[in-house]
Motif scaffolding. Sequence first.
Motif, PDB file in Angstrom:
ATOM      1  N   LYS A   1       7.976  -1.123 -12.756  1.00 55.78           N
ATOM      2  CA  LYS A   1       8.792   0.091 -12.674  1.00 55.78           C
ATOM      3  C   LYS A   1      10.231  -0.145 -13.151  1.00 55.78           C
ATOM      4  O   LYS A   1      11.032   0.792 -13.186  1.00 55.78           O
ATOM      5  N   GLY A   2      10.557  -1.402 -13.473  1.00 53.39           N
ATOM      6  CA  GLY A   2      11.921  -1.698 -13.920  1.00 53.39           C
ATOM      7  C   GLY A   2      12.942  -1.670 -12.804  1.00 53.39           C
ATOM      8  O   GLY A   2      14.134  -1.450 -13.047  1.00 53.39           O
ATOM      9  N   VAL A   3      12.482  -1.893 -11.568  1.00 55.67           N
ATOM     10  CA  VAL A   3      13.371  -1.862 -10.406  1.00 55.67           C
ATOM     11  C   VAL A   3      13.921  -3.259 -10.147  1.00 55.67           C
ATOM     12  O   VAL A   3      13.163  -4.234 -10.096  1.00 55.67           O
ATOM     13  N   SER A   4      15.224  -3.382  -9.974  1.00 52.80           N
ATOM     14  CA  SER A   4      15.818  -4.667  -9.613  1.00 52.80           C
ATOM     15  C   SER A   4      15.367  -5.056  -8.214  1.00 52.80           C
ATOM     16  O   SER A   4      15.170  -4.191  -7.351  1.00 52.80           O
ATOM     17  N   GLN A   5      15.228  -6.371  -8.001  1.00 55.23           N
ATOM     18  CA  GLN A   5      14.700  -6.856  -6.727  1.00 55.23           C
ATOM     19  C   GLN A   5      15.654  -7.845  -6.072  1.00 55.23           C
ATOM     20  O   GLN A   5      16.297  -8.644  -6.754  1.00 55.23           O
ATOM     21  N   ILE A   6      15.691  -7.791  -4.742  1.00 53.50           N
ATOM     22  CA  ILE A   6      16.325  -8.824  -3.936  1.00 53.50           C
ATOM     23  C   ILE A   6      15.317  -9.186  -2.853  1.00 53.50           C
ATOM     24  O   ILE A   6      14.954  -8.346  -2.025  1.00 53.50           O
ATOM     25  N   LEU A   7      14.840 -10.412  -2.873  1.00 52.83           N
ATOM     26  CA  LEU A   7      13.897 -10.874  -1.865  1.00 52.83           C
ATOM     27  C   LEU A   7      14.668 -11.414  -0.666  1.00 52.83           C
ATOM     28  O   LEU A   7      15.706 -12.047  -0.825  1.00 52.83           O
ATOM     29  N   ILE A   8      14.129 -11.179   0.514  1.00 54.53           N
ATOM     30  CA  ILE A   8      14.768 -11.641   1.751  1.00 54.53           C
ATOM     31  C   ILE A   8      13.755 -12.456   2.540  1.00 54.53           C
ATOM     32  O   ILE A   8      12.629 -12.004   2.766  1.00 54.53           O
TER      33      ILE A   8
ATOM     34  N   GLY B   1       0.786  -1.222   0.000  1.00 49.83           N
ATOM     35  CA  GLY B   1       0.000   0.000   0.000  1.00 49.83           C
ATOM     36  C   GLY B   1       0.819   1.274   0.000  1.00 49.83           C
ATOM     37  O   GLY B   1       0.330   2.320  -0.429  1.00 49.83           O
ATOM     38  N   ARG B   2       2.063   1.210   0.477  1.00 48.18           N
ATOM     39  CA  ARG B   2       2.869   2.434   0.557  1.00 48.18           C
ATOM     40  C   ARG B   2       3.965   2.504  -0.501  1.00 48.18           C
ATOM     41  O   ARG B   2       4.842   3.365  -0.430  1.00 48.18           O
ATOM     42  N   LEU B   3       3.937   1.624  -1.484  1.00 47.70           N
ATOM     43  CA  LEU B   3       4.999   1.621  -2.495  1.00 47.70           C
ATOM     44  C   LEU B   3       5.136   2.979  -3.172  1.00 47.70           C
ATOM     45  O   LEU B   3       6.251   3.520  -3.274  1.00 47.70           O
ATOM     46  N   ASN B   4       4.048   3.529  -3.662  1.00 44.94           N
ATOM     47  CA  ASN B   4       4.142   4.786  -4.414  1.00 44.94           C
ATOM     48  C   ASN B   4       4.607   5.932  -3.533  1.00 44.94           C
ATOM     49  O   ASN B   4       5.514   6.686  -3.888  1.00 44.94           O
ATOM     50  N   GLN B   5       3.996   6.057  -2.367  1.00 45.83           N
ATOM     51  CA  GLN B   5       4.270   7.198  -1.504  1.00 45.83           C
ATOM     52  C   GLN B   5       5.635   7.108  -0.833  1.00 45.83           C
ATOM     53  O   GLN B   5       6.325   8.120  -0.671  1.00 45.83           O
ATOM     54  N   ASP B   6       6.053   5.888  -0.475  1.00 46.46           N
ATOM     55  CA  ASP B   6       7.187   5.752   0.434  1.00 46.46           C
ATOM     56  C   ASP B   6       8.416   5.102  -0.191  1.00 46.46           C
ATOM     57  O   ASP B   6       9.504   5.210   0.358  1.00 46.46           O
ATOM     58  N   VAL B   7       8.246   4.419  -1.308  1.00 47.95           N
ATOM     59  CA  VAL B   7       9.373   3.708  -1.920  1.00 47.95           C
ATOM     60  C   VAL B   7       9.708   4.310  -3.275  1.00 47.95           C
ATOM     61  O   VAL B   7      10.820   4.816  -3.490  1.00 47.95           O
ATOM     62  N   PHE B   8       8.764   4.307  -4.182  1.00 42.62           N
ATOM     63  CA  PHE B   8       9.036   4.830  -5.518  1.00 42.62           C
ATOM     64  C   PHE B   8       9.370   6.319  -5.487  1.00 42.62           C
ATOM     65  O   PHE B   8      10.028   6.838  -6.396  1.00 42.62           O
ATOM     66  N   SER B   9       8.933   7.022  -4.453  1.00 42.63           N
ATOM     67  CA  SER B   9       9.262   8.443  -4.319  1.00 42.63           C
ATOM     68  C   SER B   9      10.759   8.675  -4.150  1.00 42.63           C
ATOM     69  O   SER B   9      11.250   9.791  -4.364  1.00 42.63           O
ATOM     70  N   ASN B  10      11.505   7.622  -3.775  1.00 37.76           N
ATOM     71  CA  ASN B  10      12.959   7.720  -3.628  1.00 37.76           C
ATOM     72  C   ASN B  10      13.709   7.362  -4.914  1.00 37.76           C
ATOM     73  O   ASN B  10      14.939   7.341  -4.916  1.00 37.76           O
ATOM     74  N   ASN B  11      12.962   7.059  -5.987  1.00 34.19           N
ATOM     75  CA  ASN B  11      13.559   6.684  -7.273  1.00 34.19           C
ATOM     76  C   ASN B  11      14.578   5.549  -7.127  1.00 34.19           C
ATOM     77  O   ASN B  11      15.731   5.657  -7.565  1.00 34.19           O
TER      78      ASN B  11
END
Length: 443
Positions: A119-126, A57-67
């Motif tokens: 969004k083309g963001v690389s991912q590392i799952l933990i 729920g906070r991806l856009n506001q809190d994560v993607f906002s940091n580019n």
Amino acid sequence: MTPFQNHDTICLVGDSITDSGTYHSYIFLYYATRHPLMRLRFVNCGIAGDSAAGMLGRLNQDVFSNNPTVVTLSAGMNDVGRDLYSLIRVPDNAESRKRNAIDAFKQNIERISDALGEKGVSQILITPTIYDEHVESSDESMREVNAALGKCRDFVLEFGNARNIPVVDFWHSMNEINRTRQQANASFTLVGNDRVHPGPIGHLVMAYLFLDQTNAGRDVWRISLDAKANVVLAQKNAAITDLVPTPTGLTFSNKEMALPFPLIEDAKEALNLVPFIERLNQQVLQIHNMPAGKHTLKINGTEVGTYPHSAFEKGVNLAENPATPQNVLAQEIGKLCADHHSLGKTIRMLRRVEMKDLVGVDLKDREAVKKGLDAFVAKMLSQKDDPPERTAYYMLLARTYLKEIDNEQAMLARIRAIEDEIYRINQPAAYAYSLECIRPKAL
């Protein structure tokens, strides 16, 4: 091969273990000392008490906002519904709710991954960390919570493998360390007495697991010399010049492309739990055919130790020597990373209050914010089942928010200044070495 590239912005998305924990600060410290030419930005995106649903729920506001260019995703501890496992306050329909909780975790991890991919963001799952059911504690042991986290771990591994996404597995290794150590010492825990939150030792173990499983490099640098022939036999991540024999030893200059990882005093017990030094912190000076006896080593004119010729023949790991100028500098960088983390943790508290406790409140209206926080604290105080320490925590959140929200821009500026300072002082440099043989009284 490192999972990061120069100028990456890495957002670390998670719950309180990410929010207030230090494992990613140690990862930042590793990269700041080991890869000084790779400038990275680490952004704490943890929120205390969060779940995968909240993170989605906070991806856009809190994560993607940091580019971000890279996102690490860690969830599970608040997804399994720990209270569903209580034997003191047994909830209704517990078994079906347990299954539903894990199913929801799986669905939300998949949705987050989809959003990151779009969004083309690389991912590392933990995978999740462990819940310690067995440590001696006044907190009720919610039996089978750790097994539920193990199911989350299995899903993350399978999901990452199916999508070709890197996965770092905290749960398995932490569980093995905890289980083995508790067989000898029932009071041992890799997490805290609250059964959930690792302390500095656990977080350094977590940093090790992340670095090890993402193929971090072993060597700070490694050089091999022949004192008798006065030649450089091998060098890695270093450049030897001005190798000169002296009547009692030799001197040389070494341009070093990295610094050692410094000792973290309050986490040093972790070095007995994982092979951090052997696997990740080798700064090896090897010199063959040294005269028999002991040899005093100076770096930049400072005496850092005395070693027998046999130690140099085998190779001396200078990363373990806190007296070297390189280690002193690395300690300075470590303190900057700790300050960076502390400021980031305060900012995360601000986001936590806004996203959980001030929903719908106009954050620009200070009077509305104060009323909203008063209502939040009153609500928490009315919940009679809450332990006093939790109520005190909520009250502290409200006070701290009102005190610190106007300082946020100054804190962000300080974070940027710390990053600039780290990448100013961590750059490759040449060090002057001299070795002098201390001959024994009788040979």
